[in-house]
Design a protein around this motif. Structure first.
Motif, PDB file in Angstrom:
ATOM      1  N   MET A 170       0.981  -1.160  -0.065  1.00  0.00           N
ATOM      2  CA  MET A 170      -0.251   0.065  -0.008  1.00  0.00           C
ATOM      3  C   MET A 170       0.854   1.240   0.013  1.00  0.00           C
ATOM      4  SD  MET A 170      -1.644  -0.227   3.873  1.00  0.00           S
ATOM      5  CE  MET A 170      -2.471  -1.452   3.466  1.00  0.00           C
ATOM      6  N   SER A 171       0.192   2.365  -0.338  1.00  0.00           N
ATOM      7  CA  SER A 171       1.056   3.611  -0.360  1.00  0.00           C
ATOM      8  C   SER A 171       1.592   3.985   1.123  1.00  0.00           C
ATOM      9  CB  SER A 171       0.034   4.658  -0.784  1.00  0.00           C
ATOM     10  OG  SER A 171      -0.799   5.115   0.103  1.00  0.00           O
ATOM     11  N   ARG A 172       2.504   4.954   1.014  1.00  0.00           N
ATOM     12  CA  ARG A 172       3.073   5.626   2.323  1.00  0.00           C
ATOM     13  C   ARG A 172       1.888   6.233   2.939  1.00  0.00           C
ATOM     14  NH1 ARG A 172       6.828   9.744   1.353  1.00  0.00           N
ATOM     15  NH2 ARG A 172       7.683   9.359   3.516  1.00  0.00           N
ATOM     16  N   GLU A 173       1.198   6.939   2.399  1.00  0.00           N
ATOM     17  CA  GLU A 173       0.154   7.731   3.148  1.00  0.00           C
ATOM     18  C   GLU A 173      -0.714   6.679   3.595  1.00  0.00           C
ATOM     19  OE1 GLU A 173      -2.000  10.729   4.420  1.00  0.00           O
ATOM     20  OE2 GLU A 173       0.096  10.806   3.659  1.00  0.00           O
ATOM     21  N   LYS A 174      -1.293   5.741   3.081  1.00  0.00           N
ATOM     22  CA  LYS A 174      -2.045   4.787   3.695  1.00  0.00           C
ATOM     23  C   LYS A 174      -1.598   4.041   4.847  1.00  0.00           C
ATOM     24  CE  LYS A 174      -5.597   1.957   3.926  1.00  0.00           C
ATOM     25  NZ  LYS A 174      -7.213   2.308   4.253  1.00  0.00           N
ATOM     26  N   VAL A 175      -0.079   3.809   4.840  1.00  0.00           N
ATOM     27  CA  VAL A 175       0.648   3.253   6.019  1.00  0.00           C
ATOM     28  C   VAL A 175       0.468   4.270   7.248  1.00  0.00           C
ATOM     29  CG1 VAL A 175       2.973   2.687   6.821  1.00  0.00           C
ATOM     30  CG2 VAL A 175       2.141   1.541   4.785  1.00  0.00           C
ATOM     31  N   ARG A 176       0.750   5.781   6.805  1.00  0.00           N
ATOM     32  CA  ARG A 176       0.799   6.615   7.911  1.00  0.00           C
ATOM     33  C   ARG A 176      -0.544   6.783   8.737  1.00  0.00           C
ATOM     34  NH1 ARG A 176      -0.861  11.342   8.780  1.00  0.00           N
ATOM     35  NH2 ARG A 176      -1.822  11.604   7.015  1.00  0.00           N
ATOM     36  N   VAL A 177      -1.551   6.744   7.779  1.00  0.00           N
ATOM     37  CA  VAL A 177      -3.032   6.611   8.362  1.00  0.00           C
ATOM     38  C   VAL A 177      -3.106   5.283   9.108  1.00  0.00           C
ATOM     39  CG1 VAL A 177      -5.322   6.408   7.766  1.00  0.00           C
ATOM     40  CG2 VAL A 177      -4.099   8.097   6.505  1.00  0.00           C
ATOM     41  N   LEU A 178      -2.780   4.139   8.813  1.00  0.00           N
ATOM     42  CA  LEU A 178      -3.076   3.039   9.633  1.00  0.00           C
ATOM     43  C   LEU A 178      -2.192   3.037  10.914  1.00  0.00           C
ATOM     44  CD1 LEU A 178      -2.917   0.145   6.860  1.00  0.00           C
ATOM     45  CD2 LEU A 178      -4.865   0.879   7.896  1.00  0.00           C
ATOM     46  N   LEU A 179      -1.049   3.736  10.689  1.00  0.00           N
ATOM     47  CA  LEU A 179      -0.237   3.524  11.806  1.00  0.00           C
ATOM     48  C   LEU A 179      -0.736   4.652  12.755  1.00  0.00           C
ATOM     49  CD1 LEU A 179       2.638   3.142  13.391  1.00  0.00           C
ATOM     50  CD2 LEU A 179       3.575   4.772  12.273  1.00  0.00           C
ATOM     51  N   ARG A 180      -1.241   5.564  12.430  1.00  0.00           N
ATOM     52  CA  ARG A 180      -2.106   6.518  13.472  1.00  0.00           C
ATOM     53  C   ARG A 180      -3.249   5.969  13.994  1.00  0.00           C
ATOM     54  NH1 ARG A 180       2.222   8.052  13.264  1.00  0.00           N
ATOM     55  NH2 ARG A 180       3.162   9.766  12.450  1.00  0.00           N
ATOM     56  N   SER A 181      -4.059   5.264  13.276  1.00  0.00           N
ATOM     57  CA  SER A 181      -5.190   4.552  13.628  1.00  0.00           C
ATOM     58  C   SER A 181      -4.679   3.563  14.757  1.00  0.00           C
ATOM     59  CB  SER A 181      -5.920   3.721  12.801  1.00  0.00           C
ATOM     60  OG  SER A 181      -6.507   4.684  11.834  1.00  0.00           O
ATOM     61  N   ALA A 182      -3.451   2.938  14.591  1.00  0.00           N
ATOM     62  CA  ALA A 182      -3.068   1.728  15.578  1.00  0.00           C
ATOM     63  C   ALA A 182      -2.787   2.480  16.625  1.00  0.00           C
ATOM     64  CB  ALA A 182      -2.061   1.044  14.844  1.00  0.00           C
ATOM     65  N   GLU A 183      -2.064   3.567  16.609  1.00  0.00           N
ATOM     66  CA  GLU A 183      -1.555   4.482  17.889  1.00  0.00           C
ATOM     67  C   GLU A 183      -2.646   4.887  18.816  1.00  0.00           C
ATOM     68  OE1 GLU A 183       2.504   6.187  16.140  1.00  0.00           O
ATOM     69  OE2 GLU A 183       0.534   7.458  15.761  1.00  0.00           O
ATOM     70  N   ALA A 184      -3.687   5.144  18.108  1.00  0.00           N
ATOM     71  CA  ALA A 184      -4.933   5.794  18.726  1.00  0.00           C
ATOM     72  C   ALA A 184      -5.670   4.680  19.370  1.00  0.00           C
ATOM     73  CB  ALA A 184      -5.794   6.391  17.710  1.00  0.00           C
ATOM     74  N   TRP A 185      -5.679   3.465  18.805  1.00  0.00           N
ATOM     75  CA  TRP A 185      -6.294   2.086  19.595  1.00  0.00           C
ATOM     76  C   TRP A 185      -5.485   1.901  20.652  1.00  0.00           C
ATOM     77  CZ3 TRP A 185      -5.781  -2.906  20.847  1.00  0.00           C
ATOM     78  CH2 TRP A 185      -7.023  -3.707  20.956  1.00  0.00           C
ATOM     79  N   VAL A 186      -4.188   1.694  20.499  1.00  0.00           N
ATOM     80  CA  VAL A 186      -3.168   1.337  21.716  1.00  0.00           C
ATOM     81  C   VAL A 186      -3.475   2.369  22.816  1.00  0.00           C
ATOM     82  CG1 VAL A 186      -0.801   0.943  22.484  1.00  0.00           C
ATOM     83  CG2 VAL A 186      -1.659   0.186  20.254  1.00  0.00           C
ATOM     84  N   ASP A 187      -3.735   3.575  22.403  1.00  0.00           N
ATOM     85  CA  ASP A 187      -3.777   4.774  23.424  1.00  0.00           C
ATOM     86  C   ASP A 187      -5.117   4.466  24.298  1.00  0.00           C
ATOM     87  OD1 ASP A 187      -3.148   7.781  24.173  1.00  0.00           O
ATOM     88  OD2 ASP A 187      -5.227   7.544  23.823  1.00  0.00           O
ATOM     89  N   GLY A 188      -6.276   3.952  23.691  1.00  0.00           N
ATOM     90  CA  GLY A 188      -7.485   3.749  24.003  1.00  0.00           C
ATOM     91  C   GLY A 188      -7.544   2.660  24.987  1.00  0.00           C
ATOM     92  N   ARG A 189      -6.617   1.637  24.668  1.00  0.00           N
ATOM     93  CA  ARG A 189      -6.368   0.509  25.653  1.00  0.00           C
ATOM     94  C   ARG A 189      -5.628   0.699  26.779  1.00  0.00           C
ATOM     95  NH1 ARG A 189      -8.905  -4.447  24.844  1.00  0.00           N
ATOM     96  NH2 ARG A 189      -7.515  -5.569  25.659  1.00  0.00           N
ATOM     97  N   LEU A 190      -4.402   1.605  26.774  1.00  0.00           N
ATOM     98  CA  LEU A 190      -3.596   1.851  27.822  1.00  0.00           C
ATOM     99  C   LEU A 190      -4.172   2.911  28.864  1.00  0.00           C
ATOM    100  CD1 LEU A 190      -0.211   2.481  26.040  1.00  0.00           C
ATOM    101  CD2 LEU A 190      -1.082   0.580  27.246  1.00  0.00           C
ATOM    102  N   PHE A 191      -5.092   3.891  28.168  1.00  0.00           N
ATOM    103  CA  PHE A 191      -5.737   4.930  28.840  1.00  0.00           C
ATOM    104  C   PHE A 191      -7.069   4.879  29.431  1.00  0.00           C
ATOM    105  CE2 PHE A 191      -1.514   6.315  27.359  1.00  0.00           C
ATOM    106  CZ  PHE A 191      -0.856   6.734  28.723  1.00  0.00           C
ATOM    107  N   ARG A 192      -7.594   3.686  29.344  1.00  0.00           N
ATOM    108  CA  ARG A 192      -9.235   3.921  29.422  1.00  0.00           C
ATOM    109  C   ARG A 192      -9.444   3.603  30.781  1.00  0.00           C
ATOM    110  NH1 ARG A 192     -11.100  -2.302  27.857  1.00  0.00           N
ATOM    111  NH2 ARG A 192      -9.113  -2.946  27.853  1.00  0.00           N
TER     112      ARG A 192
END
Length: 106
Positions: A84-106
């Protein structure tokens, strides 16, 4: 909070590369070499559990997180791996970071 999560993910990547506590990423450790790790196991284990849950629920997001934070690949390298494109990777990484953030700080 997201900056704190990114810092924790970076620390977790160091922890995994240094062997962690039964991190289950031995192949990555052997490829990356072992260095001194000062990340507390309990903090790294919390991130490890969040990433494990992410990998189970959204395998592609988990793959991107591992490639970026453990293997230290850039967006282009990850894009080639996941086709996939670099931009799509960037978006997926930001989504993953947000998901982990939700798990760590809920």
């Amino acid at each position: 909070m997201l900056d704190e999560t990114r810092r924790r993910l970076q620390d977790w990547g160091v922890w995994v590369r240094s062997g962690g506590v039964n991190s289950g990423y031995a192949a990555v450790q052997l490829a990356a070499g072992v260095g001194g790790c000062t990340v507390p196991d309990d903090e790294a284990l919390a991130v490890d559990q969040a990433v494990a849950s992410l990998k189970k629920r959204e395998p592609q997001l988990g793959k991107v997180v591992l490639a970026y934070y453990v293997r230290r690949w850039d967006y282009s390298m990850i894009g080639l791996e996941v086709k996939m494109s670099r931009e799509k990777v960037r978006v997926l990484l930001r989504s993953a970071e947000a998901w982990v953030d939700g798990r760590l700080f809920r």
